[in-house]
Write a protein that holds these residues in place. Structure first.
Motif, PDB file in Angstrom:
ATOM      1  N   LEU A  22       0.811  -1.234   0.000  1.00 17.72           N
ATOM      2  CA  LEU A  22       0.000   0.000   0.000  1.00 17.72           C
ATOM      3  C   LEU A  22       0.835   1.270   0.000  1.00 17.72           C
ATOM      4  CD1 LEU A  22      -2.835  -0.987   2.525  1.00 17.72           C
ATOM      5  CD2 LEU A  22      -2.803  -1.220   0.036  1.00 17.72           C
ATOM      6  N   GLY A  23       2.111   1.138   0.338  1.00 22.10           N
ATOM      7  CA  GLY A  23       2.960   2.320   0.327  1.00 22.10           C
ATOM      8  C   GLY A  23       3.135   2.944   1.693  1.00 22.10           C
ATOM      9  N   MET A  24       4.009   3.975   1.753  1.00 20.05           N
ATOM     10  CA  MET A  24       4.363   4.609   3.018  1.00 20.05           C
ATOM     11  C   MET A  24       3.221   5.434   3.604  1.00 20.05           C
ATOM     12  SD  MET A  24       7.402   3.618   3.672  1.00 20.05           S
ATOM     13  CE  MET A  24       7.877   4.763   4.961  1.00 20.05           C
ATOM     14  N   GLU A  25       2.237   5.819   2.764  1.00 23.70           N
ATOM     15  CA  GLU A  25       1.144   6.670   3.243  1.00 23.70           C
ATOM     16  C   GLU A  25      -0.009   5.875   3.850  1.00 23.70           C
ATOM     17  OE1 GLU A  25      -0.073   9.161   0.073  1.00 23.70           O
ATOM     18  OE2 GLU A  25       1.844  10.236  -0.066  1.00 23.70           O
ATOM     19  N   ALA A  26       0.097   4.559   3.832  1.00 18.50           N
ATOM     20  CA  ALA A  26      -0.980   3.714   4.363  1.00 18.50           C
ATOM     21  C   ALA A  26      -1.118   3.892   5.873  1.00 18.50           C
ATOM     22  CB  ALA A  26      -0.709   2.254   4.029  1.00 18.50           C
ATOM     23  N   LEU A  27      -2.348   3.774   6.353  1.00 19.26           N
ATOM     24  CA  LEU A  27      -2.644   3.904   7.778  1.00 19.26           C
ATOM     25  C   LEU A  27      -3.203   2.589   8.311  1.00 19.26           C
ATOM     26  CD1 LEU A  27      -4.448   7.367   7.791  1.00 19.26           C
ATOM     27  CD2 LEU A  27      -2.081   6.910   8.432  1.00 19.26           C
ATOM     28  N   ILE A  28      -2.768   2.202   9.519  1.00 18.94           N
ATOM     29  CA  ILE A  28      -3.339   1.032  10.188  1.00 18.94           C
ATOM     30  C   ILE A  28      -4.602   1.475  10.916  1.00 18.94           C
ATOM     31  CG2 ILE A  28      -3.012  -0.683  12.014  1.00 18.94           C
ATOM     32  CD1 ILE A  28      -0.072  -0.773  11.290  1.00 18.94           C
ATOM     33  N   ILE A  29      -5.716   0.851  10.559  1.00 22.47           N
ATOM     34  CA  ILE A  29      -7.005   1.260  11.115  1.00 22.47           C
ATOM     35  C   ILE A  29      -7.392   0.418  12.324  1.00 22.47           C
ATOM     36  CG2 ILE A  29      -9.473   1.438  10.587  1.00 22.47           C
ATOM     37  CD1 ILE A  29      -8.536   2.191   7.753  1.00 22.47           C
ATOM     38  N   SER A  30      -7.057  -0.873  12.301  1.00 22.99           N
ATOM     39  CA  SER A  30      -7.390  -1.731  13.444  1.00 22.99           C
ATOM     40  C   SER A  30      -6.455  -2.926  13.481  1.00 22.99           C
ATOM     41  CB  SER A  30      -8.838  -2.212  13.370  1.00 22.99           C
ATOM     42  OG  SER A  30      -8.983  -3.166  12.334  1.00 22.99           O
ATOM     43  N   GLN A  31      -6.336  -3.500  14.666  1.00 24.85           N
ATOM     44  CA  GLN A  31      -5.590  -4.747  14.834  1.00 24.85           C
ATOM     45  C   GLN A  31      -6.201  -5.524  15.985  1.00 24.85           C
ATOM     46  OE1 GLN A  31      -1.748  -4.450  16.972  1.00 24.85           O
ATOM     47  NE2 GLN A  31      -1.833  -2.275  16.453  1.00 24.85           N
ATOM     48  N   ARG A  32      -6.246  -6.848  15.836  1.00 23.97           N
ATOM     49  CA  ARG A  32      -6.792  -7.694  16.890  1.00 23.97           C
ATOM     50  C   ARG A  32      -6.274  -9.116  16.714  1.00 23.97           C
ATOM     51  NH1 ARG A  32     -12.123 -10.290  15.561  1.00 23.97           N
ATOM     52  NH2 ARG A  32     -12.296 -10.256  13.297  1.00 23.97           N
ATOM     53  N   LYS A  33      -6.257  -9.857  17.822  1.00 21.98           N
ATOM     54  CA  LYS A  33      -5.842 -11.251  17.784  1.00 21.98           C
ATOM     55  C   LYS A  33      -7.039 -12.131  17.441  1.00 21.98           C
ATOM     56  CE  LYS A  33      -1.815 -11.128  20.825  1.00 21.98           C
ATOM     57  NZ  LYS A  33      -1.167 -11.706  22.021  1.00 21.98           N
ATOM     58  N   ILE A  34      -6.838 -13.045  16.514  1.00 25.94           N
ATOM     59  CA  ILE A  34      -7.909 -13.959  16.107  1.00 25.94           C
ATOM     60  C   ILE A  34      -7.320 -15.353  15.941  1.00 25.94           C
ATOM     61  CG2 ILE A  34      -9.197 -12.152  14.893  1.00 25.94           C
ATOM     62  CD1 ILE A  34      -8.110 -13.449  12.263  1.00 25.94           C
ATOM     63  N   ARG A  35      -8.195 -16.329  15.751  1.00 31.73           N
ATOM     64  CA  ARG A  35      -7.758 -17.676  15.390  1.00 31.73           C
ATOM     65  C   ARG A  35      -7.929 -17.851  13.887  1.00 31.73           C
ATOM     66  NH1 ARG A  35      -6.709 -20.565  19.920  1.00 31.73           N
ATOM     67  NH2 ARG A  35      -7.696 -19.806  21.830  1.00 31.73           N
ATOM     68  N   LEU A  42      -9.694 -23.688  15.342  1.00 33.67           N
ATOM     69  CA  LEU A  42     -10.251 -23.615  16.699  1.00 33.67           C
ATOM     70  C   LEU A  42      -9.177 -23.791  17.754  1.00 33.67           C
ATOM     71  CD1 LEU A  42     -13.590 -25.620  16.597  1.00 33.67           C
ATOM     72  CD2 LEU A  42     -13.314 -23.268  17.339  1.00 33.67           C
ATOM     73  N   PHE A  43      -8.208 -24.656  17.470  1.00 32.48           N
ATOM     74  CA  PHE A  43      -7.229 -25.012  18.484  1.00 32.48           C
ATOM     75  C   PHE A  43      -5.808 -24.634  18.089  1.00 32.48           C
ATOM     76  CE2 PHE A  43     -10.882 -27.761  18.749  1.00 32.48           C
ATOM     77  CZ  PHE A  43     -11.269 -27.539  20.058  1.00 32.48           C
ATOM     78  N   SER A  44      -5.679 -23.764  17.067  1.00 30.06           N
ATOM     79  CA  SER A  44      -4.358 -23.288  16.676  1.00 30.06           C
ATOM     80  C   SER A  44      -3.994 -22.041  17.472  1.00 30.06           C
ATOM     81  CB  SER A  44      -4.351 -22.969  15.174  1.00 30.06           C
ATOM     82  OG  SER A  44      -5.251 -21.908  14.909  1.00 30.06           O
ATOM     83  N   LYS A  45      -2.716 -21.640  17.401  1.00 30.45           N
ATOM     84  CA  LYS A  45      -2.286 -20.431  18.081  1.00 30.45           C
ATOM     85  C   LYS A  45      -2.931 -19.217  17.424  1.00 30.45           C
ATOM     86  CE  LYS A  45       1.928 -19.938  19.582  1.00 30.45           C
ATOM     87  NZ  LYS A  45       3.418 -19.834  19.602  1.00 30.45           N
ATOM     88  N   LYS A  46      -3.202 -18.179  18.214  1.00 33.94           N
ATOM     89  CA  LYS A  46      -3.827 -16.983  17.668  1.00 33.94           C
ATOM     90  C   LYS A  46      -2.846 -16.227  16.768  1.00 33.94           C
ATOM     91  CE  LYS A  46      -7.420 -16.058  21.083  1.00 33.94           C
ATOM     92  NZ  LYS A  46      -7.995 -15.078  22.021  1.00 33.94           N
ATOM     93  N   VAL A  47      -3.409 -15.572  15.750  1.00 32.77           N
ATOM     94  CA  VAL A  47      -2.635 -14.717  14.861  1.00 32.77           C
ATOM     95  C   VAL A  47      -3.186 -13.301  14.970  1.00 32.77           C
ATOM     96  CG1 VAL A  47      -2.009 -16.556  13.262  1.00 32.77           C
ATOM     97  CG2 VAL A  47      -4.168 -15.366  12.944  1.00 32.77           C
ATOM     98  N   ILE A  48      -2.574 -12.358  14.255  1.00 26.24           N
ATOM     99  CA  ILE A  48      -3.011 -10.960  14.325  1.00 26.24           C
ATOM    100  C   ILE A  48      -3.686 -10.576  13.012  1.00 26.24           C
ATOM    101  CG2 ILE A  48      -2.292  -8.563  14.678  1.00 26.24           C
ATOM    102  CD1 ILE A  48       0.166  -9.646  16.148  1.00 26.24           C
ATOM    103  N   GLU A  49      -4.873  -9.988  13.135  1.00 17.91           N
ATOM    104  CA  GLU A  49      -5.582  -9.446  11.973  1.00 17.91           C
ATOM    105  C   GLU A  49      -5.386  -7.938  11.968  1.00 17.91           C
ATOM    106  OE1 GLU A  49     -10.011 -10.188  10.623  1.00 17.91           O
ATOM    107  OE2 GLU A  49      -9.870  -8.422  11.911  1.00 17.91           O
ATOM    108  N   VAL A  50      -4.767  -7.447  10.909  1.00 16.06           N
ATOM    109  CA  VAL A  50      -4.493  -6.012  10.795  1.00 16.06           C
ATOM    110  C   VAL A  50      -5.222  -5.467   9.576  1.00 16.06           C
ATOM    111  CG1 VAL A  50      -2.705  -4.252  10.518  1.00 16.06           C
ATOM    112  CG2 VAL A  50      -2.222  -6.324  11.852  1.00 16.06           C
TER     113      VAL A  50
END
Length: 371
Positions: A22-35, A42-50
């Motif tokens: 997306l380039g240097m001007e991109a903005l992170i709007i949200s982040q959260r841990k999910i499976r 269901l039983f795997s380690k959580k990852v990050i959704e950005v």
């Protein structure tokens, strides 16, 4: 405006991908841990959704820019709310859960039992936790084997002799108990030499029993020991004469710790045959070996349910005496469902005490056989 969602293991990975795409001007709007999505997740380690966004439009009128951004932000908020709502529901059908359990190598009988128990769980928890709750309740474990005389029985090839050596090392070297070794496995070529070599390395008393008459005297000769470990011949569970002969040996000594040793790689179709055949010996608990030689672990529960006995030890490799471990119901349920890996369990089970050098034991046994 371009909006993209990334599933990553950490934020560094997210930043690299966002800047590249997306380039240097991109903005992170949200982040959260999910499976990860799907039943396996269901039983795997959580990852990050950005979620990140970049404005690629350049309208001339400033008000047009503001209106455009506000509209995009509103659409994006609605999209995120929809994703979060659908993720949190985890509304898996009975067929999907049943398929998951089948992929874990649980047999049909135990799958049906688990599904029935799931419907009775009243706690306000999600289905993932309910499933773990049910499995933990079904897995019974026994305390550490602390009997004076400990006997291991089981089919050929499950690793009884190596397991005996691991227990001997654990008790003698780490717990500083006086341990004696007895074998009645005179049928298998090299079995006596193998255990004798282990006994010599650990400087433990060792006896070979050739017939039933010698059994009691061998045990009596080790009365000063804190623990006496007895290795037995692998027997065909379908052969009543073989099992009866083994029972006669066991009856000559007083032991409240007869352990059926079974491999985690045992086919589900053979489990009932083996456990039913060995019930004649009135075994007290189960030791499950070779967790390192398979990638699914439903057979652990299948074996425990078939035998009706608790689990004492599991073994996770060939290293003596390290690759043997007592496990909790929580740990067992995790590896059955794929949440934990046996390689991690092996690392955690490594003793911090001074290691015993068993390198070359198999080679020594082969040399003795040739001579």
């Amino acid at each position: 405006m371009i909006i993209k969602r990334y599933i990553v293991n950490n934020m560094n990975e997210a930043m690299v991908r966002i800047k590249y795409e997306l380039g240097m001007e991109a903005l992170i709007i949200s982040q959260r841990k999910i499976r990860k999505p799907g039943l396996k997740g269901l039983f795997s380690k959580k990852v990050i959704e950005v979620t990140a966004a970049v404005d690629n439009d350049k309208p001339k009128d400033k008000s047009e820019v503001t209106d455009s951004i506000m509209k995009e932000m509103k659409d994006m908020k609605e999209m995120l709310s929809s994703v979060i709502e659908s993720t949190n529901k985890e509304d898996f059908s009975e067929n999907e859960i049943s398929s998951l359990l089948k992929s874990c190598d649980l047999n049909e009988k135990n799958i049906a039992k688990i599904m029935a128990k799931l419907s009775t769980v009243k706690e306000n928890i999600d289905k993932r936790e309910k499933l773990k709750f049910v499995l933990k309740d079904m897995v019974k474990v026994s305390p550490d084997l602390k009997s004076k005389v400990i006997i291991l029985v089981g089919p050929t090839g499950v690793g009884k002799t190596t397991t005996i050596a691991k227990l001997a090392g654990k008790y003698s070297q780490y717990e500083k108990l006086k341990v004696g070794l007895i074998t009645i496995d005179t049928y298998r070529i090299g079995a006596v030499d193998q255990l004798k070599t282990y006994a010599e390395i650990m400087n433990l008393p060792f006896k070979v029993v050739m017939n039933i008459k010698e059994m009691q005297s061998a045990v009596n000769s080790m009365k000063e020991c804190d623990v006496i470990l007895i290795d037995t011949t692998g027997r065909n569970s379908k052969n009543f004469m073989h099992i009866s002969e083994l029972k006669a040996y066991i009856s000559k000594v007083k032991s409240d710790s007869v352990n059926l040793v079974m491999s985690c790689t045992t086919k589900n179709s053979d489990i009932d045959v083996i456990t039913n055949g060995y019930k004649e010996l009135n075994f007290d608990s189960i030791i499950i070996t070779k967790l390192d030689e398979t990638s699914t672990y439903g057979s652990i529960l299948n074996i425990l349910e078939s035998s009706g006995k608790p689990l004492s030890y599991v073994t996770t490799g060939q290293n003596v005496p390290d690759d043997i471990k007592l496990m909790t119901p929580d740990e067992i349920s995790n590896i059955i469902l794929g949440a934990d890996e046996v390689c991690l369990i092996k690392q955690n089970s490594k003793a911090t005490n001074k290691k015993i050098n068993f390198k070359g034991v198999d080679e020594i046994c082969l040399i003795k056989q040739k001579n």
